[in-house]
Enzyme design. Structure first.
Site, PDB file in Angstrom:
ATOM      1  N   LYS A   7     -11.075  -7.527   9.154  1.00  0.00           N
ATOM      2  CA  LYS A   7     -10.226  -6.437   9.072  1.00  0.00           C
ATOM      3  C   LYS A   7      -9.419  -6.502  10.398  1.00  0.00           C
ATOM      4  CE  LYS A   7      -8.706  -1.955   7.212  1.00  0.00           C
ATOM      5  NZ  LYS A   7      -8.649  -1.188   5.949  1.00  0.00           N
ATOM      6  N   ARG A  36     -17.496 -10.689  -4.810  1.00  0.00           N
ATOM      7  CA  ARG A  36     -19.025 -10.643  -5.595  1.00  0.00           C
ATOM      8  C   ARG A  36     -19.953 -10.997  -4.720  1.00  0.00           C
ATOM      9  NH1 ARG A  36     -18.637 -11.635 -11.909  1.00  0.00           N
ATOM     10  NH2 ARG A  36     -20.255 -13.211 -11.599  1.00  0.00           N
ATOM     11  N   ARG A  42      -7.482   5.044   4.403  1.00  0.00           N
ATOM     12  CA  ARG A  42      -7.190   5.143   2.806  1.00  0.00           C
ATOM     13  C   ARG A  42      -8.441   5.675   2.303  1.00  0.00           C
ATOM     14  NH1 ARG A  42      -6.677   1.651  -0.967  1.00  0.00           N
ATOM     15  NH2 ARG A  42      -7.892   0.097  -0.136  1.00  0.00           N
TER      16      ARG A  42
HETATM   17  C1  BTN Z   1      -6.667   1.895   6.143  1.00  0.00           C
HETATM   18  O1  BTN Z   1      -7.500   2.621   5.589  1.00  0.00           O
HETATM   19  O2  BTN Z   1      -6.779   0.490   5.975  1.00  0.00           O
HETATM   20  C2  BTN Z   1      -5.405   2.498   6.602  1.00  0.00           C
HETATM   21  C3  BTN Z   1      -5.439   2.706   8.167  1.00  0.00           C
HETATM   22  C4  BTN Z   1      -3.955   3.240   8.559  1.00  0.00           C
HETATM   23  C5  BTN Z   1      -4.241   3.836  10.064  1.00  0.00           C
HETATM   24  C6  BTN Z   1      -2.917   4.366  10.497  1.00  0.00           C
HETATM   25  S1  BTN Z   1      -3.003   4.527  12.053  1.00  0.00           S
HETATM   26  C7  BTN Z   1      -1.159   5.255  12.222  1.00  0.00           C
HETATM   27  C8  BTN Z   1      -1.447   6.160  11.177  1.00  0.00           C
HETATM   28  N1  BTN Z   1      -1.962   7.278  11.344  1.00  0.00           N
HETATM   29  C9  BTN Z   1      -3.130   7.592  10.856  1.00  0.00           C
HETATM   30  O3  BTN Z   1      -3.815   8.740  10.949  1.00  0.00           O
HETATM   31  N2  BTN Z   1      -3.475   6.567   9.769  1.00  0.00           N
HETATM   32  C10 BTN Z   1      -2.292   5.502  10.088  1.00  0.00           C
END
Ligand code: BTN
Length: 326
Positions: free
Chosen positions: A188, A324, A122
């Site tokens: 994560k 925070r 993201r």
């Molecule tokens: C995030 O930033 O948390 C989202 C990550 C999403 C990763 C997945 S892996 C399969 C698909 N292909 C990508 O290039 N991204 C998503």
């Protein structure tokens, strides 16, 4: 970079293999084996080499296989997905899906890969995608309604993933960080990237990308700039990635079928069960220097983050939330 598939298949059992035996089986020299091992390590596999003994990966690795995934699919889900494509390496499974839907927007297509050379996260971030260490899955889905019916979809997908992990893998500690980060033990473990092609009012196609860490080598983990974990660590055992992929598809398809009419309303109250930051003091970062501080009080009925700031409840559509002082 191409994947040395035959060597990877030999190492996948997790046993120690001497360079000379590998060379014999592959019909190449020991030096060529060594070169291929380096290639696997550059792709993030984490092959351990012991001088005079041989090569070994840390845990047995079940390679991704579309027939095995299909075997675990619910019959109804199997009918809804036209194509399940497993690749050794791609730039990004989301990009592959987006390419595919240009000419086939009405067909539901699932793309999985052992490795991504340009995995996307993201907010323009990179998604570290080592070979064999994770699950990289993207699914395309067409909605008859326009983009406006998709409010909260990315949260609903994260809830469905959390439900699946909690019910099928008995992983009760799974949490969600708004909008769709999958966390266990404050680290994560996965994320969701949704990309939409289409216009307001008209049909639109959604590509849902899910990345879940299954077993990351320490070398790959060092590239991630936040605390992370993987399923192998939190479950304390090895798992079948093919079964995991099928379980994700078995959860996603009914969600997508219901979303056209039910929207986020069906999922709204489920969010509270997994909310990592409920009632905590948090900071939301939107722009480079745009910070909002408040107390997290869940999400709205369309999936916006709710923060209580100076006694007023405010809604936020985007941003990065953190504790925070963390
Ligand atoms: C995030 O930033 O948390 C989202 C990550 C999403 C990763 C997945 S892996 C399969 C698909 N292909 C990508 O290039 N991204 C998503």
């Amino acid at each position: 970079m191409s994947v040395p598939k035959n060597l990877l298949s030999l190492l996948a059992d997790g046993e120690i293999h001497s360079g000379s035996v590998l060379g014999e089986r592959l019909g190449i020299s020991r030096a060529a084996v060594y070169k291929q091992i380096q290639k696997l390590n550059n792709l993030g596999l984490g092959v351990v080499s012991t001088r005079g003994v041989g090569y070994q990966i840390q845990f047995p690795l079940e390679l991704m296989c579309s027939d095995t995934i299909v075997k675990y699919l619910d019959p109804h889900v199997k009918k809804c997905i036209s194509k399940i494509d497993v690749q050794w390496t791609v730039d990004s499974t989301n990009s592959r899906c987006l390419e595919f839907v240009k000419d086939n927007s009405r067909i539901s297509y699932a793309c999985l890969a052992e490795h991504q050379s340009a995995g996307r996260g993201r907010r323009g971030r990179q998604w570290i995608s080592p070979l064999g260490g994770s699950l990289y899955l993207s699914l395309s889905w067409q909605f008859v309604g326009g983009v406006e019916i998709l409010d909260g979809l990315s949260l609903a997908v994260a809830i469905a993933v959390a439900n699946m992990l909690s019910e099928e893998y008995l992983l009760k500690r799974v949490k969600l960080k708004w909008p769709n980060d999958i966390f266990v033990d404050n680290k994560k473990m996965g994320g969701v990237l949704i990309e939409i092609v289409g216009e307001a009012g008209g049909p639109c196609t959604v590509v849902i990308g899910i990345g879940l860490n299954v077993f990351l080598s320490n070398a790959s983990g060092r590239e991630i700039n936040q605390s992370w974990t993987d399923l192998h660590t939190v479950l304390g055992r090895n798992i079948s990635r093919n079964k995991l992929a099928a379980s994700l598809l078995n959860s996603l398809v009914p969600l997508l079928q219901g979303y056209e009419h039910g929207g986020f309303a069906v999922w709204h109250e489920k969010w509270a069960r997994y909310d990592a930051f409920i009632d905590k003091k948090v900071v939301l970062q939107q722009g480079v220097s745009d910070f909002s501080e408040g107390v997290a009080c869940g999400v709205s009925d369309s999936g916006e983050l709710l923060l209580e700031i100076n006694g007023c409840r405010r809604r936020f559509k985007s941003g990065e939330v953190s504790l925070r002082g963390a």
